[in-house]
Write a protein that holds these residues in place. Structure first.
Motif, PDB file in Angstrom:
ATOM      1  N   TYR A 232       0.828  -1.203   0.000  1.00  0.00           N
ATOM      2  CA  TYR A 232       0.000   0.000   0.000  1.00  0.00           C
ATOM      3  C   TYR A 232       0.862   1.253   0.000  1.00  0.00           C
ATOM      4  O   TYR A 232       1.790   1.383   0.792  1.00  0.00           O
ATOM      5  N   GLN A 233       0.560   2.168  -0.910  1.00  0.00           N
ATOM      6  CA  GLN A 233       1.228   3.461  -0.972  1.00  0.00           C
ATOM      7  C   GLN A 233       0.238   4.539  -0.566  1.00  0.00           C
ATOM      8  O   GLN A 233      -0.881   4.581  -1.075  1.00  0.00           O
ATOM      9  N   PRO A 234       0.600   5.424   0.360  1.00  0.00           N
ATOM     10  CA  PRO A 234      -0.351   6.409   0.882  1.00  0.00           C
ATOM     11  C   PRO A 234      -0.832   7.388  -0.180  1.00  0.00           C
ATOM     12  O   PRO A 234      -0.050   7.880  -0.985  1.00  0.00           O
ATOM     13  N   VAL A 235      -2.126   7.637  -0.187  1.00  0.00           N
ATOM     14  CA  VAL A 235      -2.751   8.645  -1.042  1.00  0.00           C
ATOM     15  C   VAL A 235      -3.788   9.375  -0.194  1.00  0.00           C
ATOM     16  O   VAL A 235      -4.331   8.805   0.760  1.00  0.00           O
ATOM     17  N   PRO A 236      -4.098  10.633  -0.511  1.00  0.00           N
ATOM     18  CA  PRO A 236      -5.178  11.318   0.203  1.00  0.00           C
ATOM     19  C   PRO A 236      -6.508  10.609  -0.068  1.00  0.00           C
ATOM     20  O   PRO A 236      -6.810  10.242  -1.199  1.00  0.00           O
ATOM     21  N   ILE A 237      -7.291  10.398   0.971  1.00  0.00           N
ATOM     22  CA  ILE A 237      -8.576   9.725   0.858  1.00  0.00           C
ATOM     23  C   ILE A 237      -9.688  10.692   1.262  1.00  0.00           C
ATOM     24  O   ILE A 237      -9.571  11.393   2.273  1.00  0.00           O
ATOM     25  N   VAL A 238     -10.736  10.734   0.460  1.00  0.00           N
ATOM     26  CA  VAL A 238     -11.858  11.642   0.705  1.00  0.00           C
ATOM     27  C   VAL A 238     -12.883  10.967   1.611  1.00  0.00           C
ATOM     28  O   VAL A 238     -13.281   9.828   1.387  1.00  0.00           O
ATOM     29  N   LEU A 239     -13.306  11.683   2.606  1.00  0.00           N
ATOM     30  CA  LEU A 239     -14.292  11.196   3.580  1.00  0.00           C
ATOM     31  C   LEU A 239     -15.454  12.197   3.609  1.00  0.00           C
ATOM     32  O   LEU A 239     -15.355  13.234   4.230  1.00  0.00           O
ATOM     33  N   SER A 240     -16.557  11.981   2.931  1.00  0.00           N
ATOM     34  CA  SER A 240     -16.741  10.871   2.023  1.00  0.00           C
ATOM     35  C   SER A 240     -17.184  11.423   0.686  1.00  0.00           C
ATOM     36  O   SER A 240     -17.714  12.530   0.622  1.00  0.00           O
TER      37      SER A 240
ATOM     38  N   LEU B 152       4.793  10.694   5.946  1.00  0.00           N
ATOM     39  CA  LEU B 152       4.622  10.334   7.351  1.00  0.00           C
ATOM     40  C   LEU B 152       3.894   9.016   7.572  1.00  0.00           C
ATOM     41  O   LEU B 152       3.815   8.531   8.692  1.00  0.00           O
ATOM     42  N   PHE B 153       3.334   8.450   6.489  1.00  0.00           N
ATOM     43  CA  PHE B 153       2.552   7.221   6.637  1.00  0.00           C
ATOM     44  C   PHE B 153       3.357   6.133   7.331  1.00  0.00           C
ATOM     45  O   PHE B 153       4.510   5.849   6.972  1.00  0.00           O
ATOM     46  N   THR B 154       2.730   5.508   8.329  1.00  0.00           N
ATOM     47  CA  THR B 154       3.406   4.476   9.115  1.00  0.00           C
ATOM     48  C   THR B 154       2.522   3.247   9.233  1.00  0.00           C
ATOM     49  O   THR B 154       1.507   3.260   9.937  1.00  0.00           O
ATOM     50  N   PRO B 155       2.852   2.156   8.533  1.00  0.00           N
ATOM     51  CA  PRO B 155       2.048   0.937   8.642  1.00  0.00           C
ATOM     52  C   PRO B 155       2.212   0.282  10.013  1.00  0.00           C
ATOM     53  O   PRO B 155       3.055   0.705  10.820  1.00  0.00           O
ATOM     54  N   LYS B 156       1.421  -0.734  10.261  1.00  0.00           N
ATOM     55  CA  LYS B 156       1.400  -1.375  11.571  1.00  0.00           C
ATOM     56  C   LYS B 156       2.758  -1.922  11.965  1.00  0.00           C
ATOM     57  O   LYS B 156       3.162  -1.851  13.128  1.00  0.00           O
TER      58      LYS B 156
ATOM     59  N   ILE C  90      -8.747  15.730  16.811  1.00  0.00           N
ATOM     60  CA  ILE C  90      -7.994  14.906  15.866  1.00  0.00           C
ATOM     61  C   ILE C  90      -7.551  15.735  14.669  1.00  0.00           C
ATOM     62  O   ILE C  90      -6.393  15.665  14.237  1.00  0.00           O
ATOM     63  N   LEU C  91      -8.461  16.539  14.128  1.00  0.00           N
ATOM     64  CA  LEU C  91      -8.169  17.310  12.917  1.00  0.00           C
ATOM     65  C   LEU C  91      -7.075  18.347  13.150  1.00  0.00           C
ATOM     66  O   LEU C  91      -6.255  18.599  12.267  1.00  0.00           O
ATOM     67  N   THR C  92      -7.037  18.935  14.338  1.00  0.00           N
ATOM     68  CA  THR C  92      -5.991  19.924  14.646  1.00  0.00           C
ATOM     69  C   THR C  92      -4.619  19.274  14.612  1.00  0.00           C
ATOM     70  O   THR C  92      -3.665  19.816  14.029  1.00  0.00           O
ATOM     71  N   GLU C  93      -4.498  18.104  15.236  1.00  0.00           N
ATOM     72  CA  GLU C  93      -3.212  17.401  15.244  1.00  0.00           C
ATOM     73  C   GLU C  93      -2.808  16.983  13.833  1.00  0.00           C
ATOM     74  O   GLU C  93      -1.643  17.098  13.443  1.00  0.00           O
ATOM     75  N   MET C  94      -3.779  16.506  13.042  1.00  0.00           N
ATOM     76  CA  MET C  94      -3.462  16.084  11.682  1.00  0.00           C
ATOM     77  C   MET C  94      -3.098  17.274  10.802  1.00  0.00           C
ATOM     78  O   MET C  94      -2.203  17.177   9.959  1.00  0.00           O
ATOM     79  N   ALA C  95      -3.751  18.393  11.011  1.00  0.00           N
ATOM     80  CA  ALA C  95      -3.448  19.589  10.226  1.00  0.00           C
ATOM     81  C   ALA C  95      -2.032  20.089  10.498  1.00  0.00           C
ATOM     82  O   ALA C  95      -1.349  20.583   9.593  1.00  0.00           O
ATOM     83  N   GLN C  96      -1.593  19.950  11.719  1.00  0.00           N
ATOM     84  CA  GLN C  96      -0.233  20.357  12.066  1.00  0.00           C
ATOM     85  C   GLN C  96       0.814  19.543  11.319  1.00  0.00           C
ATOM     86  O   GLN C  96       1.942  19.983  11.123  1.00  0.00           O
ATOM     87  N   MET C  97       0.408  18.338  10.866  1.00  0.00           N
ATOM     88  CA  MET C  97       1.309  17.475  10.093  1.00  0.00           C
ATOM     89  C   MET C  97       0.982  17.497   8.600  1.00  0.00           C
ATOM     90  O   MET C  97       1.478  16.673   7.839  1.00  0.00           O
ATOM     91  N   ASN C  98       0.141  18.449   8.189  1.00  0.00           N
ATOM     92  CA  ASN C  98      -0.299  18.550   6.790  1.00  0.00           C
ATOM     93  C   ASN C  98      -0.956  17.247   6.312  1.00  0.00           C
ATOM     94  O   ASN C  98      -0.651  16.726   5.243  1.00  0.00           O
ATOM     95  N   LEU C  99      -1.878  16.760   7.143  1.00  0.00           N
ATOM     96  CA  LEU C  99      -2.559  15.506   6.833  1.00  0.00           C
ATOM     97  C   LEU C  99      -4.081  15.661   6.722  1.00  0.00           C
ATOM     98  O   LEU C  99      -4.782  14.669   6.532  1.00  0.00           O
TER      99      LEU C  99
ATOM    100  N   HIS D 297      -5.424   9.102  11.613  1.00  0.00           N
ATOM    101  CA  HIS D 297      -4.426   9.731  12.480  1.00  0.00           C
ATOM    102  C   HIS D 297      -3.360   8.726  12.906  1.00  0.00           C
ATOM    103  O   HIS D 297      -2.156   9.013  12.888  1.00  0.00           O
ATOM    104  N   LYS D 298      -3.786   7.535  13.269  1.00  0.00           N
ATOM    105  CA  LYS D 298      -2.860   6.490  13.734  1.00  0.00           C
ATOM    106  C   LYS D 298      -1.833   6.141  12.660  1.00  0.00           C
ATOM    107  O   LYS D 298      -0.645   5.974  12.957  1.00  0.00           O
ATOM    108  N   TYR D 299      -2.281   6.048  11.414  1.00  0.00           N
ATOM    109  CA  TYR D 299      -1.399   5.629  10.331  1.00  0.00           C
ATOM    110  C   TYR D 299      -0.786   6.812   9.572  1.00  0.00           C
ATOM    111  O   TYR D 299      -0.006   6.616   8.646  1.00  0.00           O
ATOM    112  N   ARG D 300      -1.149   8.030   9.990  1.00  0.00           N
ATOM    113  CA  ARG D 300      -0.610   9.250   9.349  1.00  0.00           C
ATOM    114  C   ARG D 300      -0.924   9.274   7.846  1.00  0.00           C
ATOM    115  O   ARG D 300      -0.067   9.599   7.026  1.00  0.00           O
TER     116      ARG D 300
END
Length: 356
Positions: free
Chosen positions: A124-132, A344-348, A177-186, A156-159
């Motif tokens: 798996y290669q990280p891509v932006p995902i739309v919700l929803s 930043l994506f981090t798999p399990k 959650i969104l504030t923390e993710m925004a700080q990482m440009n996620l 958030h867990k998987y960045r």
């Protein structure tokens, strides 16, 4: 407002009819029922149906939605927006695109579990995902079920970057959650504002937050550093097309960084649903509105031609495009949504170390 039997609106609903599902050979009706002394009444309450989904991530490779990856925790939407393109998808579940779409909501409680499995797929290669990409992930039942929040926790867990589309102020619940993710440009949030005219909104989108309420959401998210785009969508010529500059200005004043738009198209059963609605809601201008929509889509209410289906074409569409461009130049100059950070994506199992 009274029920449809009296020729008036169903209270708090957008669609006023249950259109026939083209996938079903038979249909039931409530009129002219022989041998009954009283009306056969439908259950008008919102009902939830569980789906044991096998996958939760879908990808569109349409030319005008290339590599559009989305997650949809719900099918059907209680917001009841009369124009919603997602109404047609309800027919795949054996329901109507009309009132059923607003009253029979399909929920996927295992969505977060499936998303986590998706992120841990080999290669798996990280891509932006739309919700929803289909129905609103913050529709009313989310307040209780919290499926969207569970999904955000996985993002958030998987960045993994996420882009939210909503018109509900419930998104503010998840600002932690969104504030923390925004700080990482996620994280990006797209707030849809169709109109600031409250009378129009009540008919067009009966169970949604007011336009002013959505502007307040933009401001609160922006103040927390969460990037926000305003979606002026859909633009319906003759109903809300004159509001484009006012919506963009109001959103920009509250911190929006960008804007987007679509012009309404009435594919499948939506043409019947919208036509019925506009004649009941605005009988004095119904035909004018319908003809202006047709003018944007080569003389048709529906449009499946890539490139034109969402932006329209012709003199009516061109005037809307010009109004939109001028508003963006005037009120959003020098602003843009930040790029996502895909590194930043981090798999399990953790990040793989490079050989060199």
């Amino acid at each position: 407002m009274a029920h449809e039997e009296n020729g008036e609106f169903f209270k708090g609903r957008g669609a006023q009819v249950n259109t026939h599902n083209k996938f079903l050979k038979q249909k039931y009706v409530l009129d002219h029922i022989e041998g009954l002394d009283e009306l056969l009444l439908e259950d008008t309450r919102t009902q939830l149906f569980e789906e044991n989904a096998k996958k939760i991530v879908s990808e569109s490779n349409s030319p005008d939605l290339s590599h559009f990856v989305s997650v949809n925790p719900y099918q059907g939407c209680e917001h009841g927006c009369i124009y919603c393109y997602a109404r047609n998808t309800h027919e795949y579940y054996g329901f109507s695109a009309g009132l059923d779409f607003e009253r029979k909501i399909i929920v996927k409680r295992n969505a977060a579990e499936l998303l986590e499995k998706h992120f841990n797929k080999k290669g798996y290669q990280p891509v932006p995902i739309v919700l929803s990409g289909n129905t609103d992930c913050y529709q009313p039942t989310e307040r209780k079920l919290k499926i969207t929040r569970a999904l955000l926790q996985v993002f958030h867990k998987y960045r993994n970057p996420v882009s939210i589309i909503t018109k509900n102020n419930l998104v503010l619940r998840d600002m932690d959650i969104l504030t923390e993710m925004a700080q990482m440009n996620l994280a990006h949030v797209n707030i849809s504002i169709t109109t600031l005219n409250e009378s129009l909104r009540q008919k067009l989108e009966p169970r949604t937050v007011t336009g002013m309420g959505r502007l307040a959401v933009i401001q609160k998210l922006s103040e927390k550093g969460i990037p926000v785009r305003v979606m002026v969508a859909p633009i319906i010529p003759g109903l809300n097309s004159n509001e484009v500059p006012d919506i963009i200005k109001a959103a920009a004043d509250r911190g929006a960084l960008s804007a987007g738009f679509t012009i309404v198209r009435l594919n499948g059963s939506i043409a019947e649903i919208f036509t019925d609605w506009v004649h009941k809601a605005y009988p004095d201008r119904a035909e004018k509105v319908l003809n202006m929509i047709k003018a944007c889509h080569d003389g048709n209410l529906n449009d499946s031609e890539f490139g034109r289906r969402m932006s329209g074409d012709g003199h009516v569409a061109n005037s809307i495009h010009q109004l939109y461009r001028m508003a963006c130049v005037r009120f959003l100059a020098g602003r843009e949504m930040p790029s996502y950070d895909l590194t930043l994506f981090t798999p399990k199992g953790g990040k793989q170390m490079g050989m060199f």
